[in-house]
Design a protein around this motif. Structure first.
Motif, PDB file in Angstrom:
ATOM      1  N   GLU A 259       0.818  -1.201   0.000  1.00  0.00           N
ATOM      2  CA  GLU A 259       0.000   0.000   0.000  1.00  0.00           C
ATOM      3  C   GLU A 259       0.859   1.260   0.000  1.00  0.00           C
ATOM      4  OE1 GLU A 259      -2.789  -0.291   3.166  1.00  0.00           O
ATOM      5  OE2 GLU A 259      -3.612  -2.199   2.463  1.00  0.00           O
ATOM      6  N   ASN A 260       0.229   2.367  -0.397  1.00  0.00           N
ATOM      7  CA  ASN A 260       0.841   3.699  -0.312  1.00  0.00           C
ATOM      8  C   ASN A 260       2.103   3.854  -1.148  1.00  0.00           C
ATOM      9  OD1 ASN A 260      -1.165   4.434   1.616  1.00  0.00           O
ATOM     10  ND2 ASN A 260       0.030   3.431   3.214  1.00  0.00           N
ATOM     11  N   ARG A 297       3.325   9.784  -7.697  1.00  0.00           N
ATOM     12  CA  ARG A 297       4.149   9.600  -6.509  1.00  0.00           C
ATOM     13  C   ARG A 297       5.429   8.853  -6.842  1.00  0.00           C
ATOM     14  NH1 ARG A 297      -0.547   6.877  -2.865  1.00  0.00           N
ATOM     15  NH2 ARG A 297      -0.386   5.473  -4.650  1.00  0.00           N
TER      16      ARG A 297
END
Length: 391
Positions: A259-260, A297
């Motif tokens: 995740e992330n 990101r």
């Protein structure tokens, strides 16, 4: 990393696969000269994202069930068939503690499979050739009207093995799940796709831009189809490795999303110096260090060092020592235990930190790994649809 193959390359090769599809190599050449691609390649158009709305959820989404496949005693495993069946039964039993498991088994072995897997696993009698459900089964996606499944036309990893029954597994699974079939305009396997659930797809070029699967498609054409099929906004390509393992280096043994914006990267054992596997790791890390995901990101890259082969006892050249080939189940993560205590513990700690709300289960899968595969290769999740998912 994966060494040359999953047990043995059976006779027949590409010609047998073409014949099973109703084409001969000569007929294929004639189609090409006429300016047409053979059936199952370019002429089958994937629906646009706007029309189809297809989207592949991350593996962390709640699962309805997991599908698996029972390796028959008369399979390519030969004298190791009993041992690999024990590995598969162990995975199925562990998974059944967290979510429903459906095991496909050759009719003549269904009774033995039920006995080995226990009452918590549903066994259905379906002809199968081997255990690699990730590759032979459908890749589930969210469709405009709910669940759908992509049939990637499994062809024995580019004709390296004959899989007459496994070539039909995707259709069988989709019939069981009651999900419509999406006819992919390319050939591939589920293990060649890794998504983050937010529009980013990781793939290895070696397993898709390859004449043994998609001889008439360019990388750009394959990328366009992949974006439409799994709802990706961005595809990140790793070079991979051709011809050194039967899958041509699937991404699910190299890089996995957590995740992330976190990517776990299987770091090849470098004790013997540079080789094709360490170079593939270096290339993949370089790509990730200079890339961003679909949301813009930068990636956080976390290494998962592979075990020291010297600490594993006798292991064949096909042995897959990748901790990245783990499986995310409902409330659990199933990861391999190889026998290098330090590396095993480190992998469990790293993965445990990234999935703090899931139980970490380490399973011994020595025979599956001997065949060049892992827990992820042996499983395929059916996700909850967005309407019914709480994740």
């Amino acid at each position: 990393m994966r060494r040359p193959n999953r047990r043995s390359v059976l006779g027949g090769g590409v010609a047998a696969v073409l014949a099973a599809a109703g084409l001969t190599a000569c007929a294929q050449d004639q189609e090409k000269k006429a300016g047409r691609a053979p059936a199952g390649t370019r002429e089958t158009a994937a629906p646009s994202r706007e029309q189809a709305g297809l989207f592949m959820p991350a593996e962390t989404r709640e699962h309805v069930r997991t599908f698996m496949s029972w390796p028959p005693l008369d399979s390519a495993w030969e004298d190791m068939a009993g041992d690999v069946q024990r590995d598969i039964a162990g995975i199925a039993r562990a998974l059944a503690e967290f979510e429903p498991v459906v095991m496909l088994s050759a009719p003549k072995e269904a009774k033995a499979a039920r006995r080995a897997c226990g009452s918590g696993v549903e066994v259905i009698a379906v002809p199968t050739d081997d255990l690699w459900m990730r590759d032979s089964g459908p890749t589930f996606v969210q469709g405009p009207e709910g669940l759908a499944g992509i049939d990637l036309h499994f062809n024995g990893w580019g004709g390296k093995q004959e899989h007459e029954h496994d070539a039909k597994v995707a259709r069988t699974v989709l019939e069981y799940a009651g999900a419509p079939r999406v006819d992919a305009p390319l050939v591939g396997e589920g293990g060649s796709l890794e998504v983050d659930g937010h529009g980013t797809l990781l793939v290895t070029e070696s397993s898709l831009v390859n004449s043994n699967r998609n001889p008439y498609l360019s990388r750009d054409e394959i990328e366009t189809s992949l974006k439409q099929l799994v709802g990706a906004d961005k595809v990140i390509w790793f070079k991979g490795v051709k011809g050194q393992d039967i899958t041509d280096y699937h991404v699910d043994s190299l890089a996995r999303f957590a995740e992330n914006g976190v990517v776990l990267l299987s770091r090849a054992w470098a004790g013997d110096g540079p080789d094709v596997w360490t170079r593939a790791y270096d290339q993949a890390r370089g790509v990730l260090e200079n890339a961003t995901d679909a949301r813009g990101r930068k990636f956080e890259i976390i290494d998962l060092p592979e075990p020291d082969p010297a600490r594993l006892g006798r292991r064949g050249e096909d042995f897959l020592g990748s901790y990245a080939n783990y499986y995310i189940a409902n409330d659990a993560v199933l990861i391999p235990r190889f026998g290098d205590r330090k590396a095993d513990q480190q992998a469990a700690a790293v993965i445990g930190d990234l999935y703090p709300n899931r139980e970490i289960l380490q399973l011994e899968i020595h025979t599956v790994a001997e065949g060049g595969g892992g827990i992820h290769c042996a499983t395929q999740q059916q996700p909850q649809t967005a309407e019914s998912s709480s994740s």
